[in-house]
Scaffold this motif. Sequence first.
Motif, mmCIF file in Angstrom:
data_model
loop_
_atom_site.group_PDB
_atom_site.id
_atom_site.type_symbol
_atom_site.label_atom_id
_atom_site.label_comp_id
_atom_site.label_asym_id
_atom_site.label_seq_id
_atom_site.Cartn_x
_atom_site.Cartn_y
_atom_site.Cartn_z
ATOM 1 N N TYR A 1 71.632 39.961 73.032
ATOM 2 C CA TYR A 1 71.548 39.769 71.576
ATOM 3 C C TYR A 1 71.354 38.292 71.241
ATOM 4 N N LEU B 1 67.816 37.114 71.851
ATOM 5 C CA LEU B 1 66.868 37.600 70.846
ATOM 6 C C LEU B 1 66.981 36.805 69.552
ATOM 7 N N PHE C 1 64.153 36.406 66.386
ATOM 8 C CA PHE C 1 63.930 37.789 65.983
ATOM 9 C C PHE C 1 65.050 38.293 65.077
ATOM 10 N N SER C 2 64.735 39.275 64.262
ATOM 11 C CA SER C 2 65.731 40.012 63.492
ATOM 12 C C SER C 2 66.138 41.225 64.327
ATOM 13 N N VAL C 3 67.445 41.453 64.459
ATOM 14 C CA VAL C 3 67.927 42.477 65.383
ATOM 15 C C VAL C 3 68.898 43.421 64.685
ATOM 16 N N PHE D 1 69.481 47.883 70.701
ATOM 17 C CA PHE D 1 68.857 46.920 69.787
ATOM 18 C C PHE D 1 67.493 47.399 69.311
ATOM 19 N N VAL E 1 64.532 45.465 67.781
ATOM 20 C CA VAL E 1 64.095 44.075 67.624
ATOM 21 C C VAL E 1 62.886 44.050 66.702
ATOM 22 N N ASN E 2 63.011 43.295 65.619
ATOM 23 C CA ASN E 2 61.970 43.278 64.600
ATOM 24 C C ASN E 2 61.245 41.941 64.570
ATOM 25 N N ASP E 3 59.938 42.015 64.544
ATOM 26 C CA ASP E 3 59.103 40.824 64.398
ATOM 27 C C ASP E 3 57.981 41.186 63.439
ATOM 28 N N LYS F 1 57.962 46.239 66.378
ATOM 29 C CA LYS F 1 59.309 46.537 66.854
ATOM 30 C C LYS F 1 59.323 46.668 68.371
ATOM 31 N N TYR G 1 62.311 48.455 71.153
ATOM 32 C CA TYR G 1 63.610 49.093 71.309
ATOM 33 C C TYR G 1 64.170 48.720 72.684
#
Length: 427
Positions: free
Chosen positions: A326, A329, A334-336, A361, A363-365, A369, A371
């Motif tokens: 975490y 990331l 990144f937004s997690v 997690f 993980v958004n960019d 995404k 996973y």
Amino acid sequence: MEIKRDRYLNALINRKDNGSVKVITGLRRCGKTYLVKNLFMNWLIQNGVPVDNVVYLALDKNENAKYRNPILLDKYIKEKISKCNGRCYVIIDEIQFCVTIPNEYLPETERTPENAISFYDTILGRMDECDLYVTGSNSKMLSSDILTNFRGRGDEVKVYPLSFEEYLGAVGGNKEEAFRKYLYYGGMPMILSMSDDKQKSRYLKDLFSKIYIADIVERNSIKNETDLGAVIDFLASATGSLINPTNIANKFTSEKITNVSRNTVADYIVYIENAFLIKEVMRFDIRGKEYIEGQKKYYFTDLGLRNARLNFRQYDLPHLLENVVYNELINKGFSVDVGRIETKQKNTEGKYRRIYLESDFVVNDADEKVYIQVAEGIDDPEKKEQEMRSLLHIRDGFPKVVLVNQNIPKYRTESGILIMSIMDFLL
């Protein structure tokens, strides 16, 4: 020992002379001062900026206490700028030590909190005359406040304790042994100068009690430090577990630890997060594409601090591995979220029931995404199936990854899931 922090140094270089205040935030003692005073100042001088045109002021030093007054700070900056021959670069370290004072230039009836003078006024008033950099370590420097208080002219650079890549680059040697120590003692930079394990342990414990808790208590006028400590201990023990303030308050009551209320627990969690010690992670319904209220996960910004708080007694490897992934990331911007996927399972009577599976997690960019599942190992076929189960029920086309704490070459399963070692991911 030089510690390379190229990610942050390049972030400052890329923002140089961009017309905004560069706001460097992060946990106290995580390396912000080293970044601006050593790495960035040296880079400026090596790239042609005259030494006299680089101004550095540390507000946490007693000898600079008078400049915590924003009026005197303004005079200091003005004087330094006047002596620069060309573009001036001003770095104010630990800006949160600067106090807010009444505006004595106004009539007494108008000396309201809204009209008070703060460091924001000082910095904004000098922005067009120099390139400004400030560092900060607490809730005055929260991301949500920076753009508002700097009137849209604040550009934040978040600094975290050493990543494993930075840690290994500094200590060298066997990477497996380095990773074991990293999981245990974390990435606070000062740790690297200590060879004795007892010294490292004492340093981390002292940081928690004498710096972080003292800051939280003073800043938030907390009357019962014992209750605050109990909440911190619970969060440390429950790293990576789904919890909420009600769970914590109920456990305290049932085990006769304390009678702290649910609302007080919630306040304490906010204070702890505002001190950059922990990060809150929301749950996301992957199929419903919405956030789930209620329980959340909390991860520590530094594993060494988490372990020290528990006196190094709870070495919970699965959750420590989650925490380190975490942090990596988040470190990379990144937004997690924590993912939840709803599916159905047939019982022994042949009937289907609704069940929920978790993806460690999401993980958004932007609109992309990934996973991620984190596992100690997947040697056992049953364990491998268990770790991949939630990923196999996610039907969109975004990448899916299982990170394992094993020294294995990366490969893809027949279902397209990437399997790779956590260490390779971190490096």
